[in-house]
Design an enzyme around this catalytic site. Structure first.
Site, PDB file in Angstrom:
ATOM      1  N   ASP A  10       0.865  -1.167   0.000  1.00  0.00           N
ATOM      2  CA  ASP A  10       0.000   0.000   0.000  1.00  0.00           C
ATOM      3  C   ASP A  10       0.915   1.234   0.000  1.00  0.00           C
ATOM      4  OD1 ASP A  10      -2.279   1.721   0.555  1.00  0.00           O
ATOM      5  OD2 ASP A  10      -1.481   1.809   2.595  1.00  0.00           O
ATOM      6  N   ASP A  12      -0.149   5.105   0.725  1.00  0.00           N
ATOM      7  CA  ASP A  12      -0.388   6.148   1.725  1.00  0.00           C
ATOM      8  C   ASP A  12      -0.574   5.521   3.110  1.00  0.00           C
ATOM      9  OD1 ASP A  12      -0.322   7.887  -0.435  1.00  0.00           O
ATOM     10  OD2 ASP A  12      -2.493   7.884  -0.682  1.00  0.00           O
ATOM     11  N   TYR A  21      -5.809  12.135   0.935  1.00  0.00           N
ATOM     12  CA  TYR A  21      -5.801  12.516  -0.486  1.00  0.00           C
ATOM     13  C   TYR A  21      -4.490  13.224  -0.868  1.00  0.00           C
ATOM     14  CZ  TYR A  21     -10.747  11.446  -0.034  1.00  0.00           C
ATOM     15  OH  TYR A  21     -11.942  10.804   0.209  1.00  0.00           O
ATOM     16  N   SER A  55      -8.986   7.390  -4.858  1.00  0.00           N
ATOM     17  CA  SER A  55     -10.333   7.840  -5.201  1.00  0.00           C
ATOM     18  C   SER A  55     -10.426   9.363  -5.259  1.00  0.00           C
ATOM     19  CB  SER A  55     -11.350   7.302  -4.200  1.00  0.00           C
ATOM     20  OG  SER A  55     -11.184   7.915  -2.935  1.00  0.00           O
ATOM     21  N   CYS A  91      -5.960   2.540  -8.565  1.00  0.00           N
ATOM     22  CA  CYS A  91      -7.379   2.709  -8.895  1.00  0.00           C
ATOM     23  C   CYS A  91      -7.747   4.177  -8.721  1.00  0.00           C
ATOM     24  CB  CYS A  91      -8.251   1.855  -7.982  1.00  0.00           C
ATOM     25  SG  CYS A  91     -10.005   2.300  -8.133  1.00  0.00           S
ATOM     26  N   HIS A  93     -10.757   5.413  -9.267  1.00  0.00           N
ATOM     27  CA  HIS A  93     -12.216   5.520  -9.260  1.00  0.00           C
ATOM     28  C   HIS A  93     -12.778   5.811  -7.871  1.00  0.00           C
ATOM     29  CE1 HIS A  93     -11.174   2.702 -12.652  1.00  0.00           C
ATOM     30  NE2 HIS A  93     -11.744   3.722 -13.268  1.00  0.00           N
ATOM     31  N   CYS A 101     -10.671  -2.505 -10.182  1.00  0.00           N
ATOM     32  CA  CYS A 101      -9.280  -2.240  -9.803  1.00  0.00           C
ATOM     33  C   CYS A 101      -9.137  -1.695  -8.389  1.00  0.00           C
ATOM     34  CB  CYS A 101      -8.601  -1.315 -10.817  1.00  0.00           C
ATOM     35  SG  CYS A 101      -9.496   0.173 -11.260  1.00  0.00           S
ATOM     36  N   LYS A 103      -8.996  -1.829  -4.416  1.00  0.00           N
ATOM     37  CA  LYS A 103      -8.843  -2.750  -3.290  1.00  0.00           C
ATOM     38  C   LYS A 103     -10.138  -2.782  -2.497  1.00  0.00           C
ATOM     39  CE  LYS A 103      -5.200  -0.386  -1.796  1.00  0.00           C
ATOM     40  NZ  LYS A 103      -4.040   0.088  -0.985  1.00  0.00           N
TER      41      LYS A 103
END
Ligand SMILES: [Mg+2]
Ligand SMILES: [Zn+2]
Length: 183
Positions: A10, A12, A21, A55, A91, A93, A101, A103
């Site tokens: 992972d 962040d 973000y 995202s 990802c 999205h 895509c 997690k």
């Protein structure tokens, strides 16, 4: 015949500070001990891929170009330290996009198996969210939850999610992996 052992990372809260973000270079900070941990894993024969949900792009919080700049800085720093990342599975999205895509959907790790020869049963996924260890379970590898980033809160939400161990940080995860490893 078995493939290569991977550590899926992972980003962040695991490799870099999680500011929420994160996309501005001034917010970029590698977490302490990350390079040393990756060196030790590399020297033990592990290969690496990053698996990250961004995202913020799909939600319109930042642009793909911001991601590219921020992530590029990380990849440059790792490269300068002799750490090669085979691929970044990102990802972009929003959670409601129903993509394949994001997690904990295991598509990314299955792709790493098919494209890069990752032996998932001998590989690990390290992250600070429940969805990181859920990804490990969904893909048939072992998951480690770190307590950096959001790990302290996320630990309370693990519920029935299988986890190999809860560890302090990536350095501690590395010690766990190297002790468990069948060389
Ligand atoms: Mg994270
Ligand atoms: Zn996606």
């Amino acid at each position: 015949m078995s493939g290569d052992r991977f550590v899926f990372l992972d980003r962040d809260g695991t490799l870099v500070e999680d500011v929420g973000y994160g996309h501005r270079l001034e917010d970029y900070a590698l977490l302490p001990g990350v390079l040393e941990a990756l060196h030790a894993l590399r020297d033990a024969g592990f290969r690496f891929a990053i698996v990250t949900n961004q995202s913020g792009i799909g939600r319109g919080i930042f642009a793909r170009e911001d991601y590219d700049r921020f992530h590029g800085r990380l990849l440059d720093d790792l490269d300068d330290a002799g750490i090669r990342i085979e691929h970044t599975y990102m990802c972009p999205h929003a959670p409601d996009a129903e993509c394949r895509c994001r997690k904990p959907d295991p598509s990314s790790l299955f792709d790493a198996r098919d494209r890069f020869g990752a032996d998932l049963a001998r590989s690990w996924m390290v992250g600070d969210h429940v969805k990181d260890v859920a990804l490990a379970a969904n893909a048939g590898c072992r998951g480690l939850l770190v307590l950096t980033g959001h790990g302290v809160e996320e630990r309370l939400r693990l519920g029935e999610t299988p986890v190999a161990a809860v560890v302090e940080d990536l350095g501690d995860a590395t010690r766990h992996i190297l002790q468990a490893v069948d060389i």
